[in-house]
Design an enzyme around this catalytic site. Structure first.
Site, short mmCIF file in Angstrom:
data_model
loop_
_atom_site.label_atom_id
_atom_site.label_comp_id
_atom_site.label_asym_id
_atom_site.label_seq_id
_atom_site.Cartn_x
_atom_site.Cartn_y
_atom_site.Cartn_z
CB SER A 69 -1.15 0.05 1.17
OG SER A 69 -1.80 1.02 1.07
CG ASP A 283 -2.87 -0.43 -2.12
OD1 ASP A 283 -2.50 0.96 -1.84
OD2 ASP A 283 -3.46 -1.34 -1.62
CG ASP A 285 -6.20 0.91 -0.43
OD1 ASP A 285 -5.31 2.13 -0.29
OD2 ASP A 285 -5.99 0.05 0.34
CG ASN A 378 -6.19 6.51 6.23
OD1 ASN A 378 -7.39 6.33 5.38
ND2 ASN A 378 -5.53 5.23 6.97
#
Length: 548
Positions: A69, A283, A285, A378
């Site tokens: 990530s 990644d 997301d 986040n």
């Protein structure tokens, strides 16, 4: 499966993916995550576990994602995805940890023990989808995952380089063909297709403009947006930066996590005053928006801002539909800015649930609502719609008055843009752009909804993160003794002060969050709480100070 059939499990491990490290590794909120050179045996074993999980789920497809990530490039990780595209069931995290840490000599017997324990019918077919991010270590690890699947006579399908949300989407579609087509092209067809469909119905007006700058974090999300850009038919003008060329390193001084934590703009992006910029993570997301004003001050529009934008607009559409029986709620963590929580509850009149950090906790809590909006500050989040909500909205498109029908049709398109399986930076980007366009708003108007309390996040390196225990959705510290009393004493000295500490899910650090009414006071509170953690929880190295 007779024991003799498990001998290949040991043979693959010994010959191709031996356990070369005694470092204990734990399945956490993000699966396993550590230095890539420690992971090959772990990923092989997760291939084994995915096959067992698939058979426990009557042959439904399970996903394996190879990614770290927002971590920097030397790291990597692996996590399993359950049949509906959600995170691995929590009770299996201990099984994953056990399987990852046994010796090669004990792997065969432990695998057999797990099969008996979960009552897996090993005669069933098993299907596993494998995706990976752009790290140079990912192909080798994906191959290890495939070998794990093959060792237990499962069928692996490698999807290649995809965003994490694309893998979640494909797993869901493979098990539920009503949700979509289980390919990257199927993802574009559903999500990008719904965006184009809705934008063709919305006039561009007011302060909204179709230009969007994007920081791709030198990862997979930017690469996929570069593919998508060619098919947008002018509905959105994407200017893409940090796509991995020119020596740009994954997540290094760029990407959603860097922007959120450092509160600085990423390197590699051209800036125009008041031009909105979207930052993805490695990644794909997480999503964070920001802009620089005419004095080059940075203004952050994080997960809290995205959540409130969604909740307020969906509430407007529900009111127009007169769908008063549908219950909408918002789920946050302790990291949510206090000002956002106040705005949601007092201005929007939307109920808020606070849960522990980790998407699995937010996702689960969001299921309690007909429409559950969940976001971590986040930038990781999405919206979940119950079947009841979908049926109710669909019925209004057929039977409602003209204005109700129009609002309900917009909602159905918004549902199709949404990746309900997991937080998805690309899906979320299209949702934000849809709402800003529908309202004719620019980023300054979006920001004006409420004023964030200044905050600061710091990290404290400790000997053992397990020395820290928390309760009340991580807002109260129960160990070590005396730490919460000290935090309360420190917080009491500051106007609008709030602070909490929590152990990292992946490394021996304690994360510290602090808020107050000025940035200087938030910074001071964060340092003082960090020093209390250092003193009472076994700090390592130098006492914490603000980074330069």
């Amino acid at each position: 499966m007779p024991p003799s059939s498990l001998r290949v499990v040991y043979a693959f491990a010994r010959e191709m993916h031996p356990k070369t490290s005694d470092v204990f590794i734990q399945y956490g909120t993000a699966g396993f995550r550590t230095k890539a050179n420690l992971l090959e045996h772990v990923v092989y074993r997760m291939g084994l576990l995915a096959v067992i999980r698939s058979r426990v789920k009557n042959g439904r497809t399970i996903g394996i994602m190879i990614t770290a990530s927002h971590n920097l490039e030397p790291d990597n990780g692996v996590k399993l995805v359950d049949p509906d595209g959600e995170m691995l069931e929590q009770s299996w995290e201990e099984i994953a940890t056990r399987l990852a840490n046994v010796s090669d000599n004990d792997l065969e017997s432990t695998t057999e023990q797990v099969i008996r324990e979960v009552k897996a019918d090993m005669s069933l077919k098993a299907s596993v989808f494998i995706g990976m991010d752009t790290r140079y270590t990912s192909p080798r690890l994906a191959a290890a995952a495939s070998n794990g699947v093959i060792a237990l006579k499962g069928t692996p399908k490698e999807l290649g380089i995809v965003t994490t949300p694309m893998l979640h989407f494909c797993v869901r579609c493979r098990n539920d063909n009503k949700y979509g087509t289980p390919t990257e092209e199927g993802y574009y067809e559903k999500i990008v297709g719904a965006f184009k469909n809705i934008r063709q119905k919305l006039p561009v007006f007011g302060e909204y403009n179709t230009t969007l700058y994007v920081d791709g974090a030198n990862g997979v999300g930017g690469k996929k947006l570069n593919i998508i850009r060619k098919s947008l038919d002018g509905e959105l003008d994407l200017n893409l930066y940090n796509l991995g060329g020119n020596g740009g390193k994954l997540n290094l001084n760029c990407g959603a996590d860097f922007v959120k934590v450092s509160q600085k703009p990423p390197v590699g992006v051209e800036h125009v005053p008041f031009q909105r910029v979207a930052s993805l993570d490695g990644d794909g997301d997480r999503l964070i928006y920001y802009f620089l004003d005419d004095k080059e001050n940075m203004h952050l529009l994080d997960g809290d801002r995205i959540a409130t934008l969604y909740a307020s607009y969906i509430t407007e559409l529900l009111n127009t539909c007169e769908a008063r029986d549908l219950k909408l709620g918002l789920v946050q963590t302790a990291y949510a800015n206090g000002a956002s929580t106040k705005y949601i509850t007092e201005e929007l009149k939307v109920p808020v649930t606070c849960v522990k950090t980790g998407v699995k906790h937010l996702h689960h809590a969001a299921l309690a609502y007909d429409i559950g909006v969940y976001f971590e500050a986040n930038g990781h989040g999405t919206v979940l719609y119950s079947q009841n909500a979908k049926n109710t909205i669909r019925k209004i498109t057929l039977e409602g008055e003209p204005e109700q029908r129009k609002a309900a049709e917009l909602l159905l398109n918004i549902i199709d843009i949404t990746n309900e399986t997991v937080g998805d930076a690309i899906s979320d980007l299209f949702l934000v752009e849809t709402i800003l366009c529908a309202r004719g708003e620019n980023v300054r108007q979006w920001l004006a909804a409420y004023t964030d309390l200044p905050c600061r996040q710091l990290k404290v390196t400790v000997q053992d993160r397990n020395a820290i225990s928390t309760t009340d959705a991580e807002r109260q510290c129960t160990a070590p003794e005396g730490l919460q009393l000290k935090i309360d004493e420190l917080v009491g000295k500051y106007a609008n002060g709030r602070a909490f500490v929590r152990p990292s899910g992946t490394e021996d650090i304690v994360r510290v969050y602090a808020e107050s009414d000025t940035q200087q006071e938030a910074d001071k509170l964060a340092v003082e709480v960090s020093q209390a953690v250092f003193d009472l929880a076994g700090g390592v190295g130098n006492r914490p100070e603000l980074p330069a």
